[in-house]
Design a protein around this motif. Structure first.
Motif, PDB file in Angstrom:
ATOM      1  N   GLN A   5      11.090  -5.431 -12.364  1.00 55.94           N
ATOM      2  CA  GLN A   5      10.671  -4.047 -12.594  1.00 55.94           C
ATOM      3  C   GLN A   5      10.004  -3.497 -11.339  1.00 55.94           C
ATOM      4  OE1 GLN A   5      11.283  -2.171 -15.418  1.00 55.94           O
ATOM      5  NE2 GLN A   5      12.603  -3.924 -15.804  1.00 55.94           N
ATOM      6  N   PRO A   6      10.302  -2.263 -10.985  1.00 54.76           N
ATOM      7  CA  PRO A   6       9.675  -1.673  -9.800  1.00 54.76           C
ATOM      8  C   PRO A   6       8.188  -1.435 -10.028  1.00 54.76           C
ATOM      9  CG  PRO A   6      10.870   0.001 -11.033  1.00 54.76           C
ATOM     10  CD  PRO A   6      11.193  -1.321 -11.683  1.00 54.76           C
ATOM     11  N   THR A   7       7.435  -1.504  -8.942  1.00 55.45           N
ATOM     12  CA  THR A   7       6.014  -1.200  -9.019  1.00 55.45           C
ATOM     13  C   THR A   7       5.834   0.310  -9.147  1.00 55.45           C
ATOM     14  OG1 THR A   7       5.465  -3.107  -7.643  1.00 55.45           O
ATOM     15  CG2 THR A   7       3.797  -1.391  -7.835  1.00 55.45           C
ATOM     16  N   LEU A   8       5.170   0.723 -10.207  1.00 55.02           N
ATOM     17  CA  LEU A   8       4.902   2.149 -10.391  1.00 55.02           C
ATOM     18  C   LEU A   8       3.615   2.484  -9.650  1.00 55.02           C
ATOM     19  CD1 LEU A   8       5.823   2.543 -14.166  1.00 55.02           C
ATOM     20  CD2 LEU A   8       7.222   3.024 -12.159  1.00 55.02           C
ATOM     21  N   LEU A   9       3.729   3.360  -8.681  1.00 57.39           N
ATOM     22  CA  LEU A   9       2.616   3.655  -7.793  1.00 57.39           C
ATOM     23  C   LEU A   9       1.693   4.710  -8.374  1.00 57.39           C
ATOM     24  CD1 LEU A   9       4.678   3.828  -4.496  1.00 57.39           C
ATOM     25  CD2 LEU A   9       3.174   1.971  -5.179  1.00 57.39           C
ATOM     26  N   LYS A  11      -0.786   7.924  -7.899  1.00 51.74           N
ATOM     27  CA  LYS A  11      -0.652   9.116  -7.069  1.00 51.74           C
ATOM     28  C   LYS A  11      -1.327   8.923  -5.705  1.00 51.74           C
ATOM     29  CE  LYS A  11       0.805  12.426  -8.751  1.00 51.74           C
ATOM     30  NZ  LYS A  11       2.198  12.876  -8.922  1.00 51.74           N
ATOM     31  N   ASN A  12      -2.460   8.217  -5.675  1.00 51.67           N
ATOM     32  CA  ASN A  12      -3.135   7.957  -4.402  1.00 51.67           C
ATOM     33  C   ASN A  12      -2.244   7.178  -3.447  1.00 51.67           C
ATOM     34  OD1 ASN A  12      -5.374   9.209  -5.424  1.00 51.67           O
ATOM     35  ND2 ASN A  12      -6.568   7.352  -5.747  1.00 51.67           N
ATOM     36  N   HIS A  13      -1.523   6.186  -3.992  1.00 48.87           N
ATOM     37  CA  HIS A  13      -0.637   5.380  -3.158  1.00 48.87           C
ATOM     38  C   HIS A  13       0.560   6.203  -2.677  1.00 48.87           C
ATOM     39  CE1 HIS A  13      -2.533   2.044  -5.669  1.00 48.87           C
ATOM     40  NE2 HIS A  13      -2.998   1.892  -4.449  1.00 48.87           N
ATOM     41  N   GLU A  14       1.101   7.036  -3.548  1.00 45.98           N
ATOM     42  CA  GLU A  14       2.230   7.879  -3.154  1.00 45.98           C
ATOM     43  C   GLU A  14       1.832   8.804  -2.014  1.00 45.98           C
ATOM     44  OE1 GLU A  14       4.629   8.125  -7.425  1.00 45.98           O
ATOM     45  OE2 GLU A  14       3.462   9.836  -6.733  1.00 45.98           O
ATOM     46  N   GLN A  15       0.658   9.417  -2.148  1.00 47.06           N
ATOM     47  CA  GLN A  15       0.200  10.314  -1.084  1.00 47.06           C
ATOM     48  C   GLN A  15      -0.046   9.548   0.211  1.00 47.06           C
ATOM     49  OE1 GLN A  15      -3.098  12.832  -2.101  1.00 47.06           O
ATOM     50  NE2 GLN A  15      -2.161  13.578  -3.983  1.00 47.06           N
ATOM     51  N   GLY A 214      -0.874  -5.432  -0.016  1.00 51.97           N
ATOM     52  CA  GLY A 214       0.041  -5.670  -1.135  1.00 51.97           C
ATOM     53  C   GLY A 214      -0.672  -5.787  -2.468  1.00 51.97           C
ATOM     54  N   ASP A 215      -1.973  -5.557  -2.462  1.00 54.18           N
ATOM     55  CA  ASP A 215      -2.776  -5.664  -3.698  1.00 54.18           C
ATOM     56  C   ASP A 215      -2.968  -4.271  -4.271  1.00 54.18           C
ATOM     57  OD1 ASP A 215      -4.405  -6.553  -5.729  1.00 54.18           O
ATOM     58  OD2 ASP A 215      -6.227  -6.653  -4.475  1.00 54.18           O
ATOM     59  N   ILE A 216      -1.912  -3.774  -4.928  1.00 52.92           N
ATOM     60  CA  ILE A 216      -1.937  -2.413  -5.431  1.00 52.92           C
ATOM     61  C   ILE A 216      -2.503  -2.381  -6.844  1.00 52.92           C
ATOM     62  CG2 ILE A 216      -0.515  -0.401  -5.994  1.00 52.92           C
ATOM     63  CD1 ILE A 216       1.457  -1.335  -3.871  1.00 52.92           C
ATOM     64  N   LYS A 217      -3.599  -1.640  -6.991  1.00 51.57           N
ATOM     65  CA  LYS A 217      -4.254  -1.534  -8.291  1.00 51.57           C
ATOM     66  C   LYS A 217      -4.159  -0.103  -8.782  1.00 51.57           C
ATOM     67  CE  LYS A 217      -7.557  -5.069  -6.862  1.00 51.57           C
ATOM     68  NZ  LYS A 217      -8.970  -5.337  -6.502  1.00 51.57           N
ATOM     69  N   ARG A 218      -3.864   0.045 -10.057  1.00 55.12           N
ATOM     70  CA  ARG A 218      -3.781   1.368 -10.634  1.00 55.12           C
ATOM     71  C   ARG A 218      -5.152   1.824 -11.084  1.00 55.12           C
ATOM     72  NH1 ARG A 218       0.680   3.846 -11.427  1.00 55.12           N
ATOM     73  NH2 ARG A 218      -0.204   5.102 -13.049  1.00 55.12           N
TER      74      ARG A 218
END
Length: 218
Positions: A5-9, A11-15, A214-218
């Motif tokens: 499954q893709p990582t859902l980013l 909004k902060n990460h997208e920007q 690589g430690d992406i937290k929502r």
């Protein structure tokens, strides 16, 4: 096996990704203008993004930001963290100029349509020759010259005339600037605003750290 499954980013990460792409373009343009060359692997994700017009997920546009946008993320982190030693004034000028030029473009629907058609034409060349081939680069550079170079605001690139006056370098600079406009457009589409560069530095700094590790937290 089920597909990953893709990582859902967030909004902060997208920007942060879109803005990092702007800064990576600015950094590479500065290097090209000064030295006449940049590693292909640093520019390829940016050029590829031009042909990703309707991605299913935002993360598909640039791929793994930690490896493909490392330069831009580090540059954005330096800006957000107020690290003077990591800030080149020309890079900052190019990045802000790209954001300003994209704003001008957003008010020119005919030019937007022309860019869309031109990118489709260049994509056919990319399929035939390859994304980094001279013909593809020349096509994208010509598109920039025929469209964005005619707006009232133009990005002034300074550097070594020996390199800037050659078609090889000039075409790569224009192609990267076109990719920078794409990134600036993405940044605006995911809620990016100029004032955030002043008041949301902490948010961008945190997002850059998470993306680089690589430690992406929502």
């Amino acid at each position: 096996m089920t597909p990953e499954q893709p990582t859902l980013l967030h909004k902060n990460h997208e920007q942060a990704i879109a803005l990092a792409a702007v800064f990576q373009v600015a950094t590479l343009v500065e290097q090209l203008a000064r030295s006449g060359d940049v590693p292909e692997e640093t520019s390829l994700p940016l050029i590829e993004s031009l042909f990703s017009q309707n991605p299913k997920y935002f993360g598909d546009i640039y791929g793994d930001a930690s490896t493909r946008l490392t330069i831009g993320l580090k540059q954005l982190k330096a800006i957000a963290g107020k690290e003077p030693q990591g800030i080149n004034p020309d890079i900052t000028r190019y990045a802000l100029s790209l954001l300003h030029l994209e704003k001008k473009l957003s008010k020119a629907p005919d030019m937007l349509n022309a860019l869309g058609q031109g990118i489709q034409d260049a994509e056919r060349q990319a399929h035939h020759f390859g994304i980094a081939h001279e013909n593809t680069i020349a096509s994208l550079a010509g598109l920039y010259k025929q469209t964005l170079s005619n707006l009232s605001f133009r990005i002034r690139v300074t550097g070594n005339p020996t390199y800037l006056q050659t078609n090889h370098t000039a075409n790569r600079v224009r192609t990267l600037l076109l990719a920078g406009i794409r990134a600036a457009m993405l940044w605006r589409q995911v809620g990016g605003k100029r004032w955030q560069l002043l008041v949301s530095r902490g948010r961008y700094l945190k997002a850059c750290d998470e993306l680089l590790s690589g430690d992406i937290k929502r």
